[in-house]
Design an enzyme around this catalytic site. Structure first.
Site, short mmCIF file in Angstrom:
data_model
loop_
_atom_site.label_atom_id
_atom_site.label_comp_id
_atom_site.label_asym_id
_atom_site.label_seq_id
_atom_site.Cartn_x
_atom_site.Cartn_y
_atom_site.Cartn_z
N HIS A 114 34.97 44.30 50.33
CA HIS A 114 35.97 45.20 49.76
C HIS A 114 35.80 45.40 48.26
O HIS A 114 36.61 46.10 47.66
CB HIS A 114 37.38 44.67 50.04
CG HIS A 114 37.95 45.13 51.33
ND1 HIS A 114 38.91 46.11 51.42
CD2 HIS A 114 37.68 44.76 52.60
CE1 HIS A 114 39.23 46.31 52.69
NE2 HIS A 114 38.50 45.51 53.42
N ASP A 115 34.80 44.79 47.66
CA ASP A 115 34.64 44.94 46.22
C ASP A 115 34.61 46.43 45.86
O ASP A 115 33.77 47.19 46.33
CB ASP A 115 33.36 44.26 45.76
CG ASP A 115 33.28 44.12 44.27
OD1 ASP A 115 33.28 45.15 43.59
OD2 ASP A 115 33.24 42.98 43.77
N GLY A 182 38.14 40.21 53.01
CA GLY A 182 37.53 38.90 53.16
C GLY A 182 38.31 37.86 52.39
O GLY A 182 38.67 38.07 51.23
N GLY A 185 36.77 36.41 48.49
CA GLY A 185 36.97 37.16 47.26
C GLY A 185 38.41 37.53 47.02
O GLY A 185 38.85 37.64 45.87
N TYR A 192 47.56 39.73 46.10
CA TYR A 192 48.97 40.10 46.17
C TYR A 192 49.25 40.77 47.50
O TYR A 192 48.36 41.28 48.18
CB TYR A 192 49.35 41.03 45.01
CG TYR A 192 48.99 42.48 45.24
CD1 TYR A 192 49.88 43.33 45.89
CD2 TYR A 192 47.78 43.00 44.80
CE1 TYR A 192 49.56 44.66 46.12
CE2 TYR A 192 47.45 44.32 45.02
CZ TYR A 192 48.34 45.15 45.68
OH TYR A 192 48.01 46.46 45.90
N TYR A 473 43.85 44.93 37.23
CA TYR A 473 43.77 43.91 38.29
C TYR A 473 42.30 43.69 38.66
O TYR A 473 41.61 44.62 39.06
CB TYR A 473 44.57 44.38 39.49
CG TYR A 473 44.56 43.44 40.68
CD1 TYR A 473 44.58 42.06 40.52
CD2 TYR A 473 44.57 43.94 41.97
CE1 TYR A 473 44.59 41.20 41.61
CE2 TYR A 473 44.59 43.10 43.08
CZ TYR A 473 44.60 41.73 42.88
OH TYR A 473 44.61 40.89 43.97
N TYR A 476 40.71 45.01 41.76
CA TYR A 476 40.42 46.44 41.76
C TYR A 476 39.38 46.68 40.66
O TYR A 476 39.62 47.44 39.72
CB TYR A 476 41.68 47.27 41.51
CG TYR A 476 42.72 47.16 42.59
CD1 TYR A 476 42.37 46.81 43.90
CD2 TYR A 476 44.06 47.42 42.33
CE1 TYR A 476 43.32 46.71 44.90
CE2 TYR A 476 45.02 47.33 43.34
CZ TYR A 476 44.65 46.97 44.61
OH TYR A 476 45.59 46.87 45.61
#
Length: 553
Positions: A114-115, A182, A185, A192, A473, A476
């Site tokens: 998801h990076d 995942g 990470g 959150y 964040y 993100y």
């Protein structure tokens, strides 16, 4: 049972590794050297060898794309790994670290893919790299008797949620809204989710860990010490080591919780309702989490408008929720028919936007819930945005049909946890967080237009969000904030993004990085840098003077 001579067993084991890792006779020298080193330095005879994929392997592209959510980083022009290694045993990761260090090859660690800037499976840097894909390490062990769970980092957060729900109907874990995240990470960046106002972040509820450090050693909380354990719970992925598994603290949830989604358009008074939301969302009952998703829509006449979806989780009954809403937020006009009482695991499905009636077993598939080209950015808001600002914001949003914003409320437990308790600093004083996203499906042809639109929206919001620094964040990840091309950023250079992600905690993270990874083995475009050896003594003294809270963590 037939027992083979130890030499024969070792020979067959090496042969099996070579077979599964594919033939590298025609591969380039980096792949060849890495795999040969791996064979020579295997720490133990694990039950299964790792799977290995080189660019010449027919399955390479399939594996590379398997959990890559941002298609921007799969186009031909983006640098690809020399090798993908999928460990089946912790010892494989130790060996991979040892070999990468010996050969000077960079490691990229992928647990969920998801990076946001593809840093777990792609690279903007010049040096060659190898991916450690943790997808086969996904065991989850729930221990209700001490309200905890061990979860390997290849598991998704949805798998963890499902395994908890199987063991208990009155326990959960406060982490992300997207079920295909995942675990590895996710928690390293904070994690959150809709229970954060009640219980804080996933990182706040991580109580132990197993991690491979830059020397190839497996550490837990006790052996690594509290400084390093502090750093990895919110200090960002890929900075300090390879997380193998987290031990997390479960939290109590009611047998039935309440969810709702109420839609408002500009014509239905969205501006006024959003103005009131800003006044109450961070101050209302900490059992209530109401996020707002704003996206482009059309009026019945076909004109452009803005749609706001007020989506909520309440840790209690519908009747209790209605009392809270009538007291704090009557402007939304919530009625009982808008609500649904469901189990906690069903609320996870609801907020993850699965169709009604979907069974929780879908989480075991671990499939991503989105796959497109996208760019994202983030902000934190401390003062309510006036109506004039909202009107300009809507105008900017409507310029690109692929743009949306998600506002997530803070307050509650998030205001009670000190900024220095973990590296995640966005705590007291934060009203809400903004996520900006623009998506598209036609690849490179419209990339510039969409990227420009989200940057224009972000620039417009400058007067209305946090300042000095303008906070962001880390999960993100946003390379617009600055990056290095060689992985060896200076303290000053890295402060550009470090101060935005971590605020004053950045200085302590640098100090810990310098102590535990002085050679900067774990590095990427926005990694935490160590200080040059000649500066260590001076900066350590400065930190000791200015950061007295270190001893309290």
């Amino acid at each position: 049972m037939l027992t083979m001579p130890s030499g024969t067993s070792k020979f067959l084991s090496v042969l099996l590794v070579l077979t599964i890792c594919a033939s590298y006779a025609s591969a380039d020298s980096i792949q060849q050297s890495f795999l040969q080193c791996f064979d020579r330095n295997r720490i133990s005879n694990s039950p299964l060898p790792p799977s290995c994929y080189t660019p010449t392997n027919s399955s390479f592209s399939i594996v590379l794309q398997s959990t890559a959510n941002n298609l921007r980083y799969l186009v031909p022009s983006v640098k690809k790994p020399e090798l993908i290694l999928m460990p089946t045993d912790e010892s494989h990761i130790q060996t991979a670290v040892i070999c990468a260090k010996k050969l000077g090859v960079q490691l990229r660690i992928r647990s969920g893919g998801h990076d946001y800037e593809g840093a777990s499976y792609a690279s903007e840097m010049e040096e060659p790299f190898v991916i450690l894909d943790m997808a086969k390490l996904r065991m989850v062990t729930v221990q209700i008797e001490d309200t905890s769970a061990w979860v390997q980092v290849g598991a998704t957060i949805g798998e963890l949620y499902y395994k908890i729900s199987v063991e208990s109907k009155v326990h959960g874990f406060p982490a992300g809204l997207c079920s295909s995240l995942g675990v590895g990470g996710h928690i390293t960046g904070g994690a959150y989710g809709p229970m954060m106002r009640k219980y804080g972040l996933g990182a706040d509820n991580a109580i132990d860990v197993r991690m491979v450090d830059a020397n190839g050693q497996i550490l837990d909380r006790n052996s690594m010490g509290e400084d390093l354990f502090w750093a990895i719970r919110g200090g960002g992925g890929g900075n300090f080591g390879v997380i193998l598994a987290w031990k997390v603290q479960l939290v109590p949830v009611p047998e039935k919780v309440t969810v709702f989604t109420v839609a408002k358009t500009l014509e239905m008074g969205l501006t006024k309702v959003l103005t009131k939301w800003q006044q109450v969302a961070d101050k209302t009952d900490e059992n209530l989490f109401i996020r707002v998703i704003m996206q482009n829509s059309k009026t019945p006449k076909g004109d452009k408008t803005m749609l706001g979806l007020f989506q909520a989780l309440f840790l209690g009954s519908a009747d209790e929720l209605l009392k809270v809403m009538q007291r704090d937020f009557p402007e939304l006009g919530l009625q009982k028919k808008d609500t649904s009482e469901v189990s906690w695991i069903e609320s996870v499905l609801y907020i993850a936007n699965y169709p009604s009636g979907t069974k929780p077993e879908i989480f075991l598939e671990g499939k991503p819930t989105f796959l497109n080209y996208f760019k994202a950015k983030s902000d934190f808001v401390r003062e309510a945005i006036p109506e004039s600002g909202l009107e300009g914001m809507f105008k900017q949003l409507m310029e690109d049909e692929g743009s949306l914003m998600i506002w997530n409320p803070y307050g509650g437990m998030m205001s009670k946890i000190p900024e220095s308790q973990t590296p995640f600093p966005h705590r007291a004083g934060t009203k809400f967080m903004i996520q900006y996203v623009v998506t598209w499906q036609d690849g490179e042809s419209s990339k510039t237009r969409h990227m420009d639109s989200i940057r224009k929206l972000y620039n417009y919001m400058t007067p209305y969000v946090s300042m000095f620094p303008r906070e962001a964040y880390v999960n993100y990840r946003d390379l617009d904030l600055g990056m290095n091309k060689d992985g060896y950023a200076s303290f000053i250079q890295a402060s550009a993004w470090g101060s935005m992600y971590y605020k004053d905690n950045f200085n302590r993270l640098v100090k810990i990085k310098t102590k535990f990874d002085p050679e900067n083995f774990f590095r990427h475009e926005q990694s935490i840098p160590p200080l040059p050896v000649m500066e260590n003594k001076k900066v350590t003294q400065w930190d000791t003077t200015c950061h007295t809270s270190d001893d309290q963590v």
